[in-house]
Motif scaffolding. Structure first.
Motif, PDB file in Angstrom:
ATOM      1  N   GLN A   1       0.805  -1.218   0.000  1.00 13.83           N
ATOM      2  CA  GLN A   1       0.000   0.000   0.000  1.00 13.83           C
ATOM      3  C   GLN A   1       0.836   1.265   0.000  1.00 13.83           C
ATOM      4  OE1 GLN A   1      -3.623  -0.258   1.618  1.00 13.83           O
ATOM      5  NE2 GLN A   1      -3.662  -2.442   1.327  1.00 13.83           N
TER       6      GLN A   1
ATOM      7  N   TYR B   1       2.298   3.045   2.257  1.00 17.07           N
ATOM      8  CA  TYR B   1       1.777   4.023   3.214  1.00 17.07           C
ATOM      9  C   TYR B   1       2.609   5.291   3.232  1.00 17.07           C
ATOM     10  CZ  TYR B   1      -1.557   0.741   5.028  1.00 17.07           C
ATOM     11  OH  TYR B   1      -2.613  -0.103   5.133  1.00 17.07           O
TER      12      TYR B   1
ATOM     13  N   PHE C   1      -8.685  -0.187  -3.587  1.00 13.54           N
ATOM     14  CA  PHE C   1      -8.012  -0.689  -2.388  1.00 13.54           C
ATOM     15  C   PHE C   1      -8.965  -1.620  -1.674  1.00 13.54           C
ATOM     16  CE2 PHE C   1      -5.684   3.377  -2.802  1.00 13.54           C
ATOM     17  CZ  PHE C   1      -4.394   2.896  -2.740  1.00 13.54           C
TER      18      PHE C   1
ATOM     19  N   ALA D   1     -10.373   4.227  -5.363  1.00 13.18           N
ATOM     20  CA  ALA D   1      -9.593   5.470  -5.262  1.00 13.18           C
ATOM     21  C   ALA D   1      -9.482   6.178  -6.604  1.00 13.18           C
ATOM     22  CB  ALA D   1      -8.211   5.172  -4.704  1.00 13.18           C
TER      23      ALA D   1
ATOM     24  N   ASN E   1      -8.631  16.749  -0.417  1.00 10.31           N
ATOM     25  CA  ASN E   1      -8.022  15.580   0.225  1.00 10.31           C
ATOM     26  C   ASN E   1      -8.797  14.321  -0.123  1.00 10.31           C
ATOM     27  OD1 ASN E   1      -5.826  16.678   1.553  1.00 10.31           O
ATOM     28  ND2 ASN E   1      -7.141  17.425   3.218  1.00 10.31           N
ATOM     29  N   GLY E   2      -8.053  13.250  -0.399  1.00  9.68           N
ATOM     30  CA  GLY E   2      -8.708  11.990  -0.702  1.00  9.68           C
ATOM     31  C   GLY E   2      -9.175  11.881  -2.142  1.00  9.68           C
ATOM     32  N   ALA E   3      -8.756  12.823  -2.990  1.00  8.27           N
ATOM     33  CA  ALA E   3      -9.216  12.826  -4.378  1.00  8.27           C
ATOM     34  C   ALA E   3      -8.586  11.703  -5.194  1.00  8.27           C
ATOM     35  CB  ALA E   3      -8.902  14.175  -5.019  1.00  8.27           C
TER      36      ALA E   3
ATOM     37  N   LYS F   1      -4.884  11.919  -5.769  1.00  2.99           N
ATOM     38  CA  LYS F   1      -3.652  12.484  -6.337  1.00  2.99           C
ATOM     39  C   LYS F   1      -2.435  11.632  -5.984  1.00  2.99           C
ATOM     40  CE  LYS F   1      -4.256  16.250  -3.960  1.00  2.99           C
ATOM     41  NZ  LYS F   1      -5.500  16.016  -3.229  1.00  2.99           N
ATOM     42  N   THR F   2      -2.264  11.380  -4.694  1.00  2.00           N
ATOM     43  CA  THR F   2      -1.095  10.601  -4.267  1.00  2.00           C
ATOM     44  C   THR F   2      -1.121   9.199  -4.867  1.00  2.00           C
ATOM     45  OG1 THR F   2      -1.033  11.865  -2.218  1.00  2.00           O
ATOM     46  CG2 THR F   2       0.174   9.798  -2.248  1.00  2.00           C
ATOM     47  N   THR F   3      -2.309   8.614  -4.883  1.00  2.00           N
ATOM     48  CA  THR F   3      -2.452   7.286  -5.472  1.00  2.00           C
ATOM     49  C   THR F   3      -1.956   7.291  -6.919  1.00  2.00           C
ATOM     50  OG1 THR F   3      -4.365   6.882  -4.058  1.00  2.00           O
ATOM     51  CG2 THR F   3      -4.113   5.459  -5.967  1.00  2.00           C
TER      52      THR F   3
HETATM   53  N1  LIG Z   1      -3.633   2.161   1.300  1.00  2.00           N
HETATM   54  C1  LIG Z   1      -4.906   2.539   1.203  1.00  2.00           C
HETATM   55  N2  LIG Z   1      -5.891   1.745   1.641  1.00  2.00           N
HETATM   56  C2  LIG Z   1      -7.171   2.109   1.544  1.00  2.00           C
HETATM   57  N3  LIG Z   1      -7.588   3.265   1.027  1.00  2.00           N
HETATM   58  C3  LIG Z   1      -6.658   4.116   0.574  1.00  2.00           C
HETATM   59  C4  LIG Z   1      -5.267   3.805   0.643  1.00  2.00           C
HETATM   60  N4  LIG Z   1      -4.575   4.826   0.119  1.00  2.00           N
HETATM   61  C5  LIG Z   1      -5.486   5.734  -0.248  1.00  2.00           C
HETATM   62  N5  LIG Z   1      -6.730   5.319   0.016  1.00  2.00           N
HETATM   63  C6  LIG Z   1      -7.977   6.047  -0.269  1.00  2.00           C
HETATM   64  O1  LIG Z   1      -7.995   6.392  -1.632  1.00  2.00           O
HETATM   65  C7  LIG Z   1      -8.443   7.720  -1.803  1.00  2.00           C
HETATM   66  C8  LIG Z   1      -7.385   8.545  -2.492  1.00  2.00           C
HETATM   67  O2  LIG Z   1      -6.314   8.756  -1.629  1.00  2.00           O
HETATM   68  P1  LIG Z   1      -5.078   9.675  -2.018  1.00  2.00           P
HETATM   69  O3  LIG Z   1      -4.613   9.300  -3.366  1.00  2.00           O
HETATM   70  O4  LIG Z   1      -4.109   9.583  -0.908  1.00  2.00           O
HETATM   71  O5  LIG Z   1      -5.737  11.120  -2.053  1.00  2.00           O
HETATM   72  P2  LIG Z   1      -5.059  12.544  -2.177  1.00  2.00           P
HETATM   73  O6  LIG Z   1      -3.586  12.363  -2.310  1.00  2.00           O
HETATM   74  O7  LIG Z   1      -5.678  13.161  -3.366  1.00  2.00           O
HETATM   75  O8  LIG Z   1      -5.410  13.280  -0.921  1.00  2.00           O
HETATM   76  C9  LIG Z   1      -8.801   8.225  -0.410  1.00  2.00           C
HETATM   77  O9  LIG Z   1     -10.173   8.056  -0.227  1.00  2.00           O
HETATM   78  C10 LIG Z   1      -8.030   7.338   0.507  1.00  2.00           C
HETATM   79  O10 LIG Z   1      -8.696   7.187   1.723  1.00  2.00           O
END
Ligand SMILES: Nc1ncnc2c1ncn2[C@@H]1O[C@H](COP(=O)(O)OP(=O)(O)O)[C@@H](O)[C@H]1O
Ligand SMILES: [Mg+2]
Lengths: 267, 333
Positions: free
Chosen positions: A263, A265, B17, B43, B63-65, B67-69
């Motif tokens: 994941q 993290y 996820f 996600a 937040n949670g969009a 982007k990081t994913t």
């Molecule tokens: N390892 C994970 N397990 C479960 N859900 C995840 C995980 N990583 C991200 N998410 C979910 O996926 C969505 C996108 O997360 P993320 O890409 O971190 O958003 P951002 O960077 O745009 O704030 C969020 O709803 C987050 O809770």
């Protein structure tokens, strides 16, 4: 491979940062040796007592060999892999043209080098203080077989730790519990680092000799002491080598699956 | 290599996820281990975009969009559930050395520096890992430490540095191999204003001098206004907008601002029926009106009041971006 020699260097530097921690850890080692030594020494204090085929000289020799073999086989940093996966620090390595397996192998070797140099000093000191009866092997073949069995033991322990650590891909929050159970409880008991395995009932002992645990501590020591030699030693080396191959393949396939559910993290 | 070479191609990318539902405590963990209850978190719901070499793109959303994913998938850390991903001609997941040597992912809150050692040791390690010649290494190190003003911090134990100093050294370490693509996730988060500006200037320079492709996520208004021409807006795993930052207003602002200077005092009650008053500082009045009725509203004002001056303006871009951050954007038809 200047990549991994640099990894070796930085690992050593990192270990030296907490000199006090390191010294304390070594002290703990010395104390535990003292403890085990006096325990067995008092058990065998009665003249000519023999238990499970061990007399005083044999058991004390076992303990001194144990100290040395343990320093080589069990000194490892690889349990940190669990934390790296759980915290997402593994990402740092995955982003680089670096083989994670070789990376940790190198860190392990660095850690062992350091621990071994200290263990040598300690052993010598304890030897001078306790003046135990000690058996110096002078049969070249036994020494050679001992070195091979030691290398295999190192590989086995490394692979077992790597496999155990990969549980963090699926249950990151359980990593430490699983680690504790496997490395501390199972390995300490089954490897022969608490007592020579041949004090166990014969059937259990025979079964154990087909598991990798047997080859971590007990087998190399017995080879050194010459109690296992010749064809028997070669057979043991073959069995343990097969285990290295099996565990390696298992580790690779677990990691392939693990990385897919990794994941990463961290934001 | 042509000028319009695509360095990033994403088509229909989804990422789910599996979130394991578990009760608290060790017993809960064991229970969930034996009888796992999974729920799927979607996600990314099939996003597509391409990026050309040398572009500096702002990737924004609440937040949670997702982007990081997205950035983690692009750098090969996460395994995509579905869709096509290509970066510099490689499938990131395969983690080919030639690919890894040309990318870097910098996350504002994650670090690769060895905490207990001076940063120079981490840099030397990267020099070996990326197989950089001593000459290149020295040259780049001098350049990077100059730009980021950290030359004197190289031999200080990392744990003793401030966050701003550490972050700038993270940049040096992440760029010592001069990657062609840079994924920056909130690079200025938690930094003081001066450090923010240094990092910003640096990103600008790096993009220009190396013709590097940069994808940047940020919640910092200035990062976006100073650095990016094109932005991609994402929310709940879907792309809402992909285009010039300057056009974002036209696409998203639902309202326009009418600014009026009255020629003489009059009953300002009437303004309330025309639009929402934003500021009242007689003789100045500004109000926001739905953009489609802006012209009608303006003529109504001109008829009802003695007006010295009247202008119709777009909502300020900061306001629009702020609404993007809050997730108030809705998908355009
Ligand atoms: N390892 C994970 N397990 C479960 N859900 C995840 C995980 N990583 C991200 N998410 C979910 O996926 C969505 C996108 O997360 P993320 O890409 O971190 O958003 P951002 O960077 O745009 O704030 C969020 O709803 C987050 O809770
Ligand atoms: Mg994020």
């Amino acid at each position: 491979m200047s990549k991994y020699s640099q990894v070796f260097k930085i690992s050593l530097q990192d270990e030296f940062v907490y000199r006090l921690n390191f010294v304390l850890w070594r002290l703990r080692n010395v104390f535990s040796i003292f403890l085990v030594f006096f325990l067995w020494d008092s058990i065998f204090s009665v003249q000519d007592r023999v238990i499970f085929g061990y007399d005083r000289v044999k058991i004390l020799t076992y303990i001194f060999a144990l100290m040395f073999v343990k320093a080589i086989v069990f000194a490892s940093k690889t349990m940190d892999v669990t934390g790296e996966i759980a915290r997402g620090d593994l990402s740092n390595s995955l982003l680089k043209p670096l083989d994670y397996f070789k990376y940790w192998l190198t860190r392990d070797v660095a850690s062992k080098t350091l621990n071994l140099s200290f263990a040598l000093v300690e052993t010598t000191l304890l030897f001078l203080i306790l003046k135990p009866p000690f058996f110096l092997q002078n049969n070249l073949i036994s020494i050679l077989l001992f070195i091979v069995s030691l290398l295999i033991a190192v590989a086995l322990y490394f692979l077992i730790l790597f496999i155990v650590s990969s549980s963090a891909f699926w249950v990151p929050e359980m990593g430490w519990a699983i680690h504790f159970i496997i490395t501390i409880v199972i390995l300490e008991f089954l490897s022969g680092s608490l007592f020579p395995l041949d004090v166990l009932p014969k059937p259990i002992f025979s079964i154990l000799s087909f598991t990798p645990f047997y080859y971590l501590i007990f087998f190399p020591i017995e080879v050194y002491l010459g109690k296992i030699s010749g064809g028997e030693a070669v057979r043991g080396i073959l069995i343990s080598f097969v285990w290295v191959v099996i565990l390696y393949l298992l580790m690779r396939s677990i990691w392939q699956k693990g990385l897919k559910v990794y994941q990463a993290y961290g934001r | 290599m042509t000028k319009t070479e695509n360095t990033v191609i994403i088509k229909g990318l989804t990422k789910n996820f599996d979130v394991r539902f578990k009760e608290a405590g060790l017993a809960g963990s064991i229970k969930s281990l034996i009888k796992p209850k999974n729920i799927v978190k979607r996600a990314l719901k099939g996003i597509s975009f391409t990026v050309s070499r040398g572009e500096l793109i702002g990737f924004i959303g609440p937040n949670g969009a997702g982007k990081t994913t997205t950035l983690k998938i692009l750098s090969g850390l996460l395994y995509p559930t579905n869709g096509f991903v290509q970066v510099l001609g490689f499938n990131p997941w395969e983690k080919k050395p030639e690919f890894l040597k040309n990318i870097s992912l910098v996350m504002g809150q994650k670090n690769q520096l060895w905490w207990d050692l001076p940063a120079i040791e981490s840099l030397k390690l990267n020099r070996a890992i990326y197989e950089i010649s001593q000459k290149d290494f020295t040259e780049r190190l001098n350049k990077l430490t100059d730009l980021l003003d950290v030359g004197n911090l190289l031999s200080t134990q990392v744990r003793k540095l401030s966050l701003g100093q550490r972050m700038r050294l993270e940049f040096v370490t992440a760029l010592i191999h001069e990657p062609e693509i840079l994924f920056l996730d909130e690079p200025t988060i938690g930094l003081d204003v001066i450090a923010q500006q240094k990092v910003r200037d640096f990103i600008y320079e790096y993009n220009l001098k190396n013709r590097a492709t940069i994808l940047l996520t940020s919640h910092n208004m200035n990062d976006l206004l100073d650095l990016t021409k094109r932005v991609i807006v994402i929310d709940s795993g879907e792309i809402l907008y992909d285009g010039y930052l300057s056009e974002l207003v036209r696409s998203f602002a639902k309202e326009k601002i009418i600014k009026v200077y009255l020629a003489k005092e009059s009953d300002i009650k009437k303004f309330e029926t025309i639009g929402k008053i934003i500021k009242l500082d007689l003789p100045y009045v500004s109000l926001s009106v739905p953009r489609e009725s802006a012209a009608v509203a303006a003529s109504e004002i001109l008829q009802s009041f003695a007006v010295a001056d009247l202008t119709i303006e777009e909502e300020p871009i900061e306001g629009v971006i702020r609404r993007v951050f809050k997730g108030e954007m809705v998908k355009q038809s």
